[in-house]
Every structure is written in structure tokens, then in C-alpha cells.
Design a protein around this motif. Structure first.
Motif, PDB file in Angstrom:
ATOM      1  N   GLN A   1      44.333  25.527  42.783  1.00  0.00           N
ATOM      2  CA  GLN A   1      43.496  26.130  43.825  1.00  0.00           C
ATOM      3  C   GLN A   1      44.009  27.510  44.207  1.00  0.00           C
ATOM      4  OE1 GLN A   1      43.703  22.912  46.626  1.00  0.00           O
ATOM      5  NE2 GLN A   1      41.891  21.904  45.780  1.00  0.00           N
ATOM      6  N   ALA A   2      45.320  27.671  44.286  1.00  0.00           N
ATOM      7  CA  ALA A   2      45.888  28.981  44.622  1.00  0.00           C
ATOM      8  C   ALA A   2      45.583  30.002  43.529  1.00  0.00           C
ATOM      9  CB  ALA A   2      47.396  28.862  44.832  1.00  0.00           C
ATOM     10  N   ILE A   3      45.710  29.600  42.285  1.00  0.00           N
ATOM     11  CA  ILE A   3      45.439  30.515  41.172  1.00  0.00           C
ATOM     12  C   ILE A   3      43.964  30.905  41.154  1.00  0.00           C
ATOM     13  CG2 ILE A   3      45.326  30.668  38.647  1.00  0.00           C
ATOM     14  CD1 ILE A   3      47.981  29.101  38.617  1.00  0.00           C
ATOM     15  N   ARG A   4      43.085  29.928  41.394  1.00  0.00           N
ATOM     16  CA  ARG A   4      41.649  30.249  41.457  1.00  0.00           C
ATOM     17  C   ARG A   4      41.369  31.252  42.580  1.00  0.00           C
ATOM     18  NH1 ARG A   4      38.988  28.035  37.641  1.00  0.00           N
ATOM     19  NH2 ARG A   4      39.183  25.857  37.119  1.00  0.00           N
ATOM     20  N   HIS A   5      42.022  31.035  43.734  1.00  0.00           N
ATOM     21  CA  HIS A   5      41.810  31.973  44.838  1.00  0.00           C
ATOM     22  C   HIS A   5      42.258  33.378  44.431  1.00  0.00           C
ATOM     23  CE1 HIS A   5      41.788  33.857  48.758  1.00  0.00           C
ATOM     24  NE2 HIS A   5      42.987  34.327  48.445  1.00  0.00           N
ATOM     25  N   VAL A   6      43.426  33.470  43.846  1.00  0.00           N
ATOM     26  CA  VAL A   6      43.945  34.781  43.450  1.00  0.00           C
ATOM     27  C   VAL A   6      43.006  35.433  42.431  1.00  0.00           C
ATOM     28  CG1 VAL A   6      45.859  35.946  42.274  1.00  0.00           C
ATOM     29  CG2 VAL A   6      46.328  34.206  44.011  1.00  0.00           C
ATOM     30  N   ALA A   7      42.475  34.648  41.512  1.00  0.00           N
ATOM     31  CA  ALA A   7      41.565  35.190  40.495  1.00  0.00           C
ATOM     32  C   ALA A   7      40.293  35.738  41.123  1.00  0.00           C
ATOM     33  CB  ALA A   7      41.216  34.110  39.468  1.00  0.00           C
ATOM     34  N   GLU A   8      39.872  35.147  42.228  1.00  0.00           N
ATOM     35  CA  GLU A   8      38.614  35.552  42.869  1.00  0.00           C
ATOM     36  C   GLU A   8      38.820  36.390  44.120  1.00  0.00           C
ATOM     37  OE1 GLU A   8      36.841  31.722  43.436  1.00  0.00           O
ATOM     38  OE2 GLU A   8      36.602  31.406  41.273  1.00  0.00           O
ATOM     39  N   CYS A   9      40.065  36.619  44.494  1.00  0.00           N
ATOM     40  CA  CYS A   9      40.386  37.334  45.726  1.00  0.00           C
ATOM     41  C   CYS A   9      39.805  38.752  45.695  1.00  0.00           C
ATOM     42  CB  CYS A   9      41.896  37.388  45.908  1.00  0.00           C
ATOM     43  SG  CYS A   9      42.399  38.204  47.436  1.00  0.00           S
ATOM     44  N   GLN A  10      39.275  39.158  46.820  1.00  0.00           N
ATOM     45  CA  GLN A  10      38.665  40.485  46.924  1.00  0.00           C
ATOM     46  C   GLN A  10      39.657  41.559  47.376  1.00  0.00           C
ATOM     47  OE1 GLN A  10      35.436  40.973  45.844  1.00  0.00           O
ATOM     48  NE2 GLN A  10      35.741  38.847  45.207  1.00  0.00           N
ATOM     49  N   ALA A  11      40.912  41.205  47.590  1.00  0.00           N
ATOM     50  CA  ALA A  11      41.917  42.194  47.986  1.00  0.00           C
ATOM     51  C   ALA A  11      42.006  43.268  46.901  1.00  0.00           C
ATOM     52  CB  ALA A  11      43.270  41.530  48.179  1.00  0.00           C
ATOM     53  N   PRO A  12      42.272  44.508  47.301  1.00  0.00           N
ATOM     54  CA  PRO A  12      42.343  45.596  46.319  1.00  0.00           C
ATOM     55  C   PRO A  12      43.393  45.354  45.229  1.00  0.00           C
ATOM     56  CG  PRO A  12      42.448  46.464  48.564  1.00  0.00           C
ATOM     57  CD  PRO A  12      42.469  44.980  48.669  1.00  0.00           C
TER      58      PRO A  12
ATOM     59  N   HIS B   1      46.423  42.233  43.819  1.00  0.00           N
ATOM     60  CA  HIS B   1      46.945  40.876  44.026  1.00  0.00           C
ATOM     61  C   HIS B   1      48.119  40.896  44.997  1.00  0.00           C
ATOM     62  CE1 HIS B   1      44.325  39.188  41.116  1.00  0.00           C
ATOM     63  NE2 HIS B   1      44.869  39.812  40.088  1.00  0.00           N
ATOM     64  N   MET B   2      48.888  41.961  44.974  1.00  0.00           N
ATOM     65  CA  MET B   2      50.055  42.050  45.841  1.00  0.00           C
ATOM     66  C   MET B   2      49.662  42.153  47.311  1.00  0.00           C
ATOM     67  SD  MET B   2      52.374  41.506  43.745  1.00  0.00           S
ATOM     68  CE  MET B   2      53.779  41.668  44.820  1.00  0.00           C
ATOM     69  N   GLU B   3      48.412  42.445  47.606  1.00  0.00           N
ATOM     70  CA  GLU B   3      47.950  42.511  48.995  1.00  0.00           C
ATOM     71  C   GLU B   3      47.316  41.191  49.445  1.00  0.00           C
ATOM     72  OE1 GLU B   3      45.669  46.106  49.871  1.00  0.00           O
ATOM     73  OE2 GLU B   3      46.577  47.011  48.094  1.00  0.00           O
ATOM     74  N   CYS B   4      47.233  40.230  48.566  1.00  0.00           N
ATOM     75  CA  CYS B   4      46.625  38.931  48.879  1.00  0.00           C
ATOM     76  C   CYS B   4      47.693  38.014  49.479  1.00  0.00           C
ATOM     77  CB  CYS B   4      46.041  38.311  47.608  1.00  0.00           C
ATOM     78  SG  CYS B   4      45.449  36.624  47.841  1.00  0.00           S
ATOM     79  N   PRO B   5      47.505  37.523  50.704  1.00  0.00           N
ATOM     80  CA  PRO B   5      48.497  36.646  51.332  1.00  0.00           C
ATOM     81  C   PRO B   5      48.746  35.361  50.537  1.00  0.00           C
ATOM     82  CG  PRO B   5      46.881  37.379  52.948  1.00  0.00           C
ATOM     83  CD  PRO B   5      46.401  37.834  51.609  1.00  0.00           C
ATOM     84  N   LYS B   6      47.701  34.779  49.954  1.00  0.00           N
ATOM     85  CA  LYS B   6      47.895  33.558  49.166  1.00  0.00           C
ATOM     86  C   LYS B   6      48.740  33.843  47.924  1.00  0.00           C
ATOM     87  CE  LYS B   6      44.468  30.165  50.305  1.00  0.00           C
ATOM     88  NZ  LYS B   6      43.503  29.221  49.801  1.00  0.00           N
ATOM     89  N   PHE B   7      48.519  35.005  47.306  1.00  0.00           N
ATOM     90  CA  PHE B   7      49.308  35.368  46.140  1.00  0.00           C
ATOM     91  C   PHE B   7      50.770  35.544  46.535  1.00  0.00           C
ATOM     92  CE2 PHE B   7      50.782  38.516  42.890  1.00  0.00           C
ATOM     93  CZ  PHE B   7      50.663  37.673  41.790  1.00  0.00           C
ATOM     94  N   GLN B   8      51.001  36.156  47.686  1.00  0.00           N
ATOM     95  CA  GLN B   8      52.371  36.329  48.189  1.00  0.00           C
ATOM     96  C   GLN B   8      53.049  34.968  48.379  1.00  0.00           C
ATOM     97  OE1 GLN B   8      54.143  39.114  48.690  1.00  0.00           O
ATOM     98  NE2 GLN B   8      52.466  40.368  47.905  1.00  0.00           N
ATOM     99  N   ARG B   9      52.338  33.991  48.960  1.00  0.00           N
ATOM    100  CA  ARG B   9      52.886  32.638  49.141  1.00  0.00           C
ATOM    101  C   ARG B   9      53.158  31.978  47.790  1.00  0.00           C
ATOM    102  NH1 ARG B   9      49.114  32.294  53.319  1.00  0.00           N
ATOM    103  NH2 ARG B   9      47.713  30.996  52.091  1.00  0.00           N
ATOM    104  N   LEU B  10      52.237  32.169  46.864  1.00  0.00           N
ATOM    105  CA  LEU B  10      52.391  31.589  45.527  1.00  0.00           C
ATOM    106  C   LEU B  10      53.657  32.131  44.856  1.00  0.00           C
ATOM    107  CD1 LEU B  10      51.097  29.811  43.317  1.00  0.00           C
ATOM    108  CD2 LEU B  10      49.846  31.820  42.573  1.00  0.00           C
ATOM    109  N   ILE B  11      53.890  33.431  44.984  1.00  0.00           N
ATOM    110  CA  ILE B  11      55.086  34.051  44.393  1.00  0.00           C
ATOM    111  C   ILE B  11      56.348  33.483  45.044  1.00  0.00           C
ATOM    112  CG2 ILE B  11      56.391  36.210  44.210  1.00  0.00           C
ATOM    113  CD1 ILE B  11      53.692  37.639  43.886  1.00  0.00           C
ATOM    114  N   ARG B  12      56.335  33.351  46.376  1.00  0.00           N
ATOM    115  CA  ARG B  12      57.513  32.810  47.078  1.00  0.00           C
ATOM    116  C   ARG B  12      57.781  31.372  46.650  1.00  0.00           C
ATOM    117  NH1 ARG B  12      55.302  35.782  51.251  1.00  0.00           N
ATOM    118  NH2 ARG B  12      54.331  33.968  52.208  1.00  0.00           N
ATOM    119  N   LEU B  13      56.734  30.563  46.548  1.00  0.00           N
ATOM    120  CA  LEU B  13      56.902  29.168  46.127  1.00  0.00           C
ATOM    121  C   LEU B  13      57.421  29.087  44.697  1.00  0.00           C
ATOM    122  CD1 LEU B  13      53.745  27.456  47.633  1.00  0.00           C
ATOM    123  CD2 LEU B  13      56.129  27.124  48.318  1.00  0.00           C
ATOM    124  N   ALA B  14      56.894  29.936  43.838  1.00  0.00           N
ATOM    125  CA  ALA B  14      57.335  29.917  42.433  1.00  0.00           C
ATOM    126  C   ALA B  14      58.813  30.268  42.333  1.00  0.00           C
ATOM    127  CB  ALA B  14      56.494  30.881  41.601  1.00  0.00           C
TER     128      ALA B  14
END
Length: 143
Positions: free
Chosen positions: A101-112, A114-127
Motif C-alpha cells: 500500500q505504501a509503494i502504491r501511494h508513492v507511485a501515485e503521489c502527486q508530490a513534486p 518522492h522525497m517530498e512525500c511524507p509516506k515515502f519518508q516513513r517508508l525510507i525510515r522503516l526500510a
């Protein structure tokens, strides 16, 4: 009873003969003899190979799988161990579902970016916190 040649078993199980020889070397399967240099197996070996494949798919190591066979090659399955593995798989399914679900969100995120997407930031921290341990095969190779 029809005896199967190693090539027949390898073909039926979709495994290379080297894997069959290795499984025999570590005691997972047993040949009943040889025809020249070619190992021969009883048809029940195909059932054993199916159980080995199922065990590997469920995440059991070859050592754990070896403990699931009795002296006669029949499966001897520990219900508590199976329950524990099922619980582990359930946790893994939940984690993988959340990751999907997180990867799908990042793929569809409208942030300019990926590094500006909060979910992507959480995903990176978890990884970064969850680096899976690499297992070694009995031959010492990482798997």
C-alpha cells in the motif's frame, strides 16, 4: 512398484539432478539403488519432494524440513511448529500488505518529488530499521 530414474524424478519435480543429489546427501531423500551410475528412486520420493517444496515455500530451512520426516521418510509434522509458522506468515502478510500500500501511494503521489512525500519518508525510515538478515545455506552461500 515402478522405480524412477533420477532424470525422471528431476523432470517430474522440476528440479535439477544436482538438487536431488544434494537432498540425498543431507538426508532429505533416499535412493534405492543405481542403474549404472544413475540413481534410482521409489515413486514416494515425488511426494517427499513436494513436501520439501511446500516447506521451503512456507519459509522452513532445509534442516527444519529434514526434522519433519521420520526414519521411514513419512512426514512427522509438529502441530505447534506449524502453528508458529502460520503465525509468522500472518505477520509477514500484514507487513507486506502495508508495504504494498505504501509503494502504491508513492507511485501515485502527486508530490513534486518522492522525497517530498511524507509516506515515502516513513517508508525510507522503516526500510532503514528493518534490514533483513541474510541466511546462509549449508554450503555457506547467502540465500
Amino acid at each position: 512398484m515402478k522405480i524412477l530414474d533420477i532424470a525422471d524424478v528431476a523432470s517430474a519435480a522440476a528440479l535439477p539432478p544436482s538438487t536431488l543429489r544434494y537432498y540425498e546427501e543431507i538426508g532429505l531423500i533416499t535412493s534405492v539403488g543405481r542403474n549404472g551410475l544413475r540413481r534410482q528412486y521409489e515413486p514416494e520420493t515425488l511426494l517427499q519432494l513436494s513436501l520439501i517444496a511446500l516447506g521451503k515455500t512456507a519459509g522452513f530451512s532445509l534442516d527444519e524440513i529434514a526434522g519433519m520426516f521420520g526414519a521411514n521418510g513419512e512426514p512427522v509434522l509438529s502441530r505447534p511448529d506449524l502453528h508458529a509458522r502460520a503465525d509468522q506468515l500472518e505477520r509477514q502478510i500484514r507487513e507486506l500488505t502495508a508495504l504494498k500500500q505504501a509503494i502504491r501511494h508513492v507511485a501515485e503521489c502527486q508530490a513534486p518529488s518522492h522525497m517530498e512525500c511524507p509516506k515515502f519518508q516513513r517508508l525510507i525510515r522503516l526500510a532503514g530499521k528493518r534490514q533483513p538478515a541474510r541466511r546462509k545455506s549449508p554450503t555457506g552461500r547467502h540465500i
